[in-house]
Design a protein around this motif. Structure first.
Motif, PDB file in Angstrom:
ATOM      1  N   GLU A 226      23.497  69.253  60.613  1.00  0.00           N
ATOM      2  CA  GLU A 226      23.235  67.852  60.958  1.00  0.00           C
ATOM      3  C   GLU A 226      21.746  67.624  61.191  1.00  0.00           C
ATOM      4  O   GLU A 226      21.196  66.591  60.793  1.00  0.00           O
ATOM      5  N   GLY A 227      21.084  68.589  61.857  1.00  0.00           N
ATOM      6  CA  GLY A 227      19.638  68.463  62.062  1.00  0.00           C
ATOM      7  C   GLY A 227      18.877  68.468  60.744  1.00  0.00           C
ATOM      8  O   GLY A 227      17.950  67.677  60.552  1.00  0.00           O
ATOM      9  N   LYS A 228      19.291  69.338  59.819  1.00  0.00           N
ATOM     10  CA  LYS A 228      18.638  69.358  58.510  1.00  0.00           C
ATOM     11  C   LYS A 228      18.863  68.057  57.770  1.00  0.00           C
ATOM     12  O   LYS A 228      17.967  67.564  57.074  1.00  0.00           O
ATOM     13  N   GLU A 229      20.063  67.513  57.918  1.00  0.00           N
ATOM     14  CA  GLU A 229      20.360  66.244  57.249  1.00  0.00           C
ATOM     15  C   GLU A 229      19.481  65.123  57.800  1.00  0.00           C
ATOM     16  O   GLU A 229      18.927  64.313  57.041  1.00  0.00           O
ATOM     17  N   ALA A 230      19.350  65.078  59.142  1.00  0.00           N
ATOM     18  CA  ALA A 230      18.489  64.051  59.746  1.00  0.00           C
ATOM     19  C   ALA A 230      17.031  64.268  59.345  1.00  0.00           C
ATOM     20  O   ALA A 230      16.305  63.315  59.057  1.00  0.00           O
ATOM     21  N   TYR A 231      16.615  65.521  59.318  1.00  0.00           N
ATOM     22  CA  TYR A 231      15.234  65.831  58.908  1.00  0.00           C
ATOM     23  C   TYR A 231      14.981  65.359  57.478  1.00  0.00           C
ATOM     24  O   TYR A 231      13.957  64.731  57.183  1.00  0.00           O
ATOM     25  N   ASN A 232      15.925  65.674  56.591  1.00  0.00           N
ATOM     26  CA  ASN A 232      15.762  65.290  55.190  1.00  0.00           C
ATOM     27  C   ASN A 232      15.807  63.784  54.995  1.00  0.00           C
ATOM     28  O   ASN A 232      15.268  63.270  54.012  1.00  0.00           O
ATOM     29  N   ALA A 233      16.444  63.055  55.946  1.00  0.00           N
ATOM     30  CA  ALA A 233      16.483  61.598  55.832  1.00  0.00           C
ATOM     31  C   ALA A 233      15.208  60.961  56.363  1.00  0.00           C
ATOM     32  O   ALA A 233      14.734  59.949  55.822  1.00  0.00           O
ATOM     33  N   GLU A 234      14.623  61.507  57.445  1.00  0.00           N
ATOM     34  CA  GLU A 234      13.466  60.874  58.081  1.00  0.00           C
ATOM     35  C   GLU A 234      12.142  61.262  57.417  1.00  0.00           C
ATOM     36  O   GLU A 234      11.245  60.428  57.302  1.00  0.00           O
ATOM     37  N   ILE A 235      12.013  62.511  57.028  1.00  0.00           N
ATOM     38  CA  ILE A 235      10.735  62.962  56.470  1.00  0.00           C
ATOM     39  C   ILE A 235      10.347  62.191  55.204  1.00  0.00           C
ATOM     40  O   ILE A 235       9.217  61.700  55.096  1.00  0.00           O
ATOM     41  N   LYS A 237      11.229  59.215  54.415  1.00  0.00           N
ATOM     42  CA  LYS A 237      10.935  57.848  54.839  1.00  0.00           C
ATOM     43  C   LYS A 237       9.533  57.763  55.448  1.00  0.00           C
ATOM     44  O   LYS A 237       8.744  56.856  55.130  1.00  0.00           O
ATOM     45  N   ALA A 238       9.194  58.714  56.341  1.00  0.00           N
ATOM     46  CA  ALA A 238       7.867  58.728  56.948  1.00  0.00           C
ATOM     47  C   ALA A 238       6.794  58.982  55.897  1.00  0.00           C
ATOM     48  O   ALA A 238       5.711  58.389  55.932  1.00  0.00           O
ATOM     49  N   GLN A 239       7.083  59.858  54.955  1.00  0.00           N
ATOM     50  CA  GLN A 239       6.122  60.138  53.900  1.00  0.00           C
ATOM     51  C   GLN A 239       5.875  58.903  53.039  1.00  0.00           C
ATOM     52  O   GLN A 239       4.740  58.605  52.648  1.00  0.00           O
ATOM     53  N   GLY A 240       6.962  58.166  52.772  1.00  0.00           N
ATOM     54  CA  GLY A 240       6.803  56.929  52.008  1.00  0.00           C
ATOM     55  C   GLY A 240       5.962  55.899  52.746  1.00  0.00           C
ATOM     56  O   GLY A 240       5.122  55.214  52.149  1.00  0.00           O
ATOM     57  N   GLU A 241       6.203  55.775  54.070  1.00  0.00           N
ATOM     58  CA  GLU A 241       5.411  54.828  54.862  1.00  0.00           C
ATOM     59  C   GLU A 241       3.939  55.252  54.901  1.00  0.00           C
ATOM     60  O   GLU A 241       3.035  54.396  54.808  1.00  0.00           O
ATOM     61  N   ALA A 242       3.699  56.550  55.040  1.00  0.00           N
ATOM     62  CA  ALA A 242       2.320  57.041  55.039  1.00  0.00           C
ATOM     63  C   ALA A 242       1.630  56.755  53.705  1.00  0.00           C
ATOM     64  O   ALA A 242       0.472  56.322  53.661  1.00  0.00           O
ATOM     65  N   ASP A 243       2.353  56.966  52.612  1.00  0.00           N
ATOM     66  CA  ASP A 243       1.782  56.678  51.287  1.00  0.00           C
ATOM     67  C   ASP A 243       1.476  55.192  51.140  1.00  0.00           C
ATOM     68  O   ASP A 243       0.451  54.809  50.546  1.00  0.00           O
ATOM     69  N   ARG A 244       2.375  54.339  51.688  1.00  0.00           N
ATOM     70  CA  ARG A 244       2.143  52.901  51.596  1.00  0.00           C
ATOM     71  C   ARG A 244       0.890  52.491  52.371  1.00  0.00           C
ATOM     72  O   ARG A 244       0.061  51.696  51.897  1.00  0.00           O
TER      73      ARG A 244
END
Length: 319
Positions: A226-235, A237-244
């Motif tokens: 579950e932690g890996k799943e949450a990590y794979n969902a948030e990272i 998203k954060a990377q996309g926001e940083a790129d934007r």
């Protein structure tokens, strides 16, 4: 007495030539029946002549020397055979199968000095009919002894929790390789195609404790997943926001640089005009500046609302 007399008369009336032909016919018939044999599609036949191996033939109709000179031994080379260890599947009267546990061969000592009951099966095919028939005398017992020895060795090298959990697949793979190596050295003529561990249970006195440990291990793995799943969902998203944000900053920087370059180019153009005719350029700049100040609809802060005084210019009239 009458029947015996009839038989004697019949024998006296039968000529020796007829007896010879009858004997020849009987020999030919029995020889024909013992000369031909059929091999099933799933089998091979090993042929011996006077007890010595001669050849191995495939499926179909074949000929051999009669009267026991040649003998054919059929071997099921395409049939997957199974050996069960620690239990035995028994068929009831209604054709239902159930397991009959055999505890002696399934009880083993693990690497951390715990006792565990291991049930497993092996599946194999005969790959060399000649070796299968003549290589080893006690074939089935040899297969069972080698298999028990390999599984005991692998279980004895591991802790009980590893045997019951994470090392099951490793044990199956290593057991397959080790069994095939041993059978090849013995010349048994078989190839093991699968080793499957079935039930692996601890002693009855501590079984509840081991079940709690297994449950805790499963919960731990679930939380990790579950932690890996949450990590794979948030990272991502954060990377996309940083790129934007980087793209916005890069766009703003490019805009400011272009504006600065435009201002520089405009100033250079004015400067070039100034160098050619300074007086005219000063006059034009002055008029453009005044037009910009006084031509706007919004009144500049330089003039008061009633046009009675210039701000912040001091009154110059005499008192």
């Amino acid at each position: 007495m009458a029947e015996e007399e009839k038989i004697k008369k019949a024998k006296k009336g039968m000529s020796p030539a007829i007896l010879v032909w009858i004997i020849i016919l009987l020999v030919a018939i029995t020889g024909g029946f013992s000369s031909f044999y059929v091999v099933d599609e799933t089998e091979n036949a090993v042929i011996t002549r006077l007890g010595k191996y001669t050849q191995t033939v495939g499926s179909g109709l074949h000929y051999k020397l009669p009267y026991g000179i040649d003998k054919a031994y059929t071997v099921p080379v395409k049939v997957v055979q199974t050996e069960q260890f620690g239990f035995k599947t028994v068929k009831s009267g209604r054709n239902n199968e159930y397991k009959n546990n055999i505890g002696a061969e399934s009880t083993m000592l693990t690497g951390d000095l715990n006792i565990v009951d291991v049930e497993w099966i092996i599946q194999y095919r005969i790959v060399d009919p000649k070796q299968w028939l003549f290589g080893v005398y006690e074939k089935q017992q040899t297969i069972r002894d080698i298999s028990r020895s390999v599984i005991n060795t692998l279980v004895g090298d591991r802790a009980i929790l590893d045997v019951m959990g994470s090392e099951r697949t490793s044990i199956e793979t290593l057991a397959l390789d080790m069994m095939n190596e041993n059978f090849k050295q013995l010349g048994l003529g078989i190839n093991v195609i699968a080793v499957k561990l079935q039930n692996i249970v601890p002693p009855s006195g501590v079984q509840d404790a081991f079940e709690d440990v297994n449950k805790a291990t499963q919960d731990m793995n679930r939380f990790i997943n579950e932690g890996k799943e949450a990590y794979n969902a948030e990272i991502p998203k954060a990377q996309g926001e940083a790129d934007r944000q980087l793209q916005i900053a890069e766009g703003y920087a490019a805009e400011r640089v272009n504006m600065a370059k435009g201002d520089v180019a405009r100033f250079n153009a004015v400067y070039e005009e100034y160098k050619r005719s300074p007086k005219v350029t000063k006059e034009r700049i002055y008029l453009e500046t005044m037009d910009e100040i006084f031509g706007s609809e919004k009144k500049p802060e330089l003039i008061d609302g009633e046009l009675s005084n210039m701000l912040p210019i001091k009154q110059l009239k005499n008192n």
